[in-house]
Design an enzyme around this catalytic site. Structure first.
Site, short mmCIF file in Angstrom:
data_model
loop_
_atom_site.label_atom_id
_atom_site.label_comp_id
_atom_site.label_asym_id
_atom_site.label_seq_id
_atom_site.Cartn_x
_atom_site.Cartn_y
_atom_site.Cartn_z
N PRO A 21 -5.20 7.87 -0.49
CA PRO A 21 -4.53 6.67 -1.00
C PRO A 21 -4.25 6.79 -2.49
O PRO A 21 -5.15 7.04 -3.28
CB PRO A 21 -5.54 5.55 -0.74
N GLU A 22 -3.01 6.65 -2.85
CA GLU A 22 -2.63 6.63 -4.26
C GLU A 22 -1.95 5.28 -4.50
O GLU A 22 -2.05 4.39 -3.68
CB GLU A 22 -1.72 7.83 -4.57
N LYS B 76 -5.15 2.88 -8.86
CA LYS B 76 -5.69 2.94 -7.50
C LYS B 76 -6.81 1.92 -7.29
O LYS B 76 -7.42 1.89 -6.23
CB LYS B 76 -6.22 4.35 -7.21
N ARG C 21 -8.50 21.73 -6.24
CA ARG C 21 -7.69 21.15 -5.18
C ARG C 21 -6.44 22.01 -5.03
O ARG C 21 -6.25 22.97 -5.76
CB ARG C 21 -7.33 19.70 -5.48
#
Length: 312
Positions: free
Chosen positions: A2-3, A61, A294
DNA sequence: CCGGACTCCTGGTTGC
DNA sequence: TGCAACCAGGAGTCCG
């Protein structure tokens, strides 16, 4: 994950459904989801039970629901109406990697529910709000609202105070962002992910915006031309707006699903998760590299590190 | 100030 | 079919 767009979809969905609702019962299924709450689960439950939700807010966020001031039902027989602080409290939620806020009826539960809040709304009746989170990087907490440093009339949960405005915030200052970006001695993707510089951007939208602006993730910010920086900011806004538009269409007031992996992501990604596929712009293969623990997805041809361009 | 390492964490998926 | 290894990474903290 979720951003900004996913969190905003949740916020916008919650607004008409829960504003004015009273939290009648709170269940903490897994205490680890209270990692950002300063105190034991009993404290979380006590400070939330009986409180009335105001309009949900968001920055980056972070999502929070201010609680109406003056009603501290659970605490003593009116004896010690603790004046916690003059700006009140808020229920703060961060979805982390896998968090979801699901609005249900009283009979529906979800398998990975970590916190359950029963609500009573004057118009919509009984509702249930399930905080679902597989990986438990997300959290809920009750936090004090405090005036922000730069704008004393603007109050915000203490744990959100250090978060910069997001690029969809009407008061986001482009000039200040560009100046700070230029002044940083770092690389551009790291800067985009720095929530104290600009908020709301995560790994997926960082990669998408960098691809759209044809910027390499490891481009030093000091050598990024002003024109490129302006373009990049515009592309960040564009991917956000597009995602928001698509996320909005699948919204249903009785069911708020914010799982970033499913739904609207799939059909509009140009590079994220597309390693091995053709770059939609030039046809060469999209690659994935490890960066900041990442994945970074990009096109080696379209996105190259440019030297020079050291403007005055 | 900056970056790297480390921590938190689990269940769907993959591979044998 | 069964089970273990693998994988995703937001954010805070600590250290050099």
């Amino acid at each position: 994950m979720p951003e900004l767009p996913e969190v905003e979809v949740v916020r916008a969905g919650l607004e008409p459904a829960i504003t004015g609702a009273t939290a009648t019962s709170v269940t903490v299924v897994d205490e680890r989801s209270l990692r950002r709450h300063d105190g034991p689960s009993e404290d979380f439950i006590d400070r939330l039970t009986g409180r009335v939700f105001q309009t949900p807010q968001r920055r980056g966020k972070f999502l929070w629901i201010p609680l109406e001031v003056g009603v501290t039902a659970r605490h003593g027989e009116g004896a010690e109406l603790q004046s916690v602080n003059s700006h009140g409290d808020a229920l703060v939620a961060h979805l982390g990697m896998s968090g979801q806020v699901l609005l249900r009826d009283r009979t529906t539960d979800d398998r990975l529910t970590r916190i359950r809040i029963e609500l009573d709304h004057p118009d919509h009746g009984a509702l249930r709000l399930n905080f679902v989170d597989q990986r438990i990087f997300g959290s809920m907490s009750i936090d004090s609202m405090l005036p922000t440093v730069d704008q004393p009339h603007l109050v915000m949960p203490s744990q959100v105070a250090h978060i910069a405005r997001d690029p969809l915030d009407p008061f986001f200052d482009d000039a200040t962002f560009l100046r700070k970006l230029k002044a940083k001695r770092t690389t551009v993707k790291r800067a985009l992910l720095d929530q104290t510089l600009i908020s709301g951007i995560g790994n997926i939208y960082a990669d998408e915006a960098l691809w759209a602006a044809r910027v390499h993730y490891n481009q030093p910010t000091e050598s990024l031309s002003r024109a490129k920086a302006i373009l990049l900011l515009a592309e960040v806004r564009l991917v956000f707006v597009k995602a928001l538009a698509e996320g909005g269409t699948s919204f249903d007031t009785q069911y708020l699903n914010v799982n970033g992996e499913s739904g609207y992501f799939a059909h509009s990604l140009n590079v994220y998760g597309q390693q091995g596929n053709a770059c939609p712009r030039c046809g060469r293969l999209v690659v994935r590299e490890q960066f900041m623990n990442r994945g970074s997805h990009f096109c080696r041809f379209c996105q190259r590190i440019r030297v020079g361009a050291r403007a005055v």
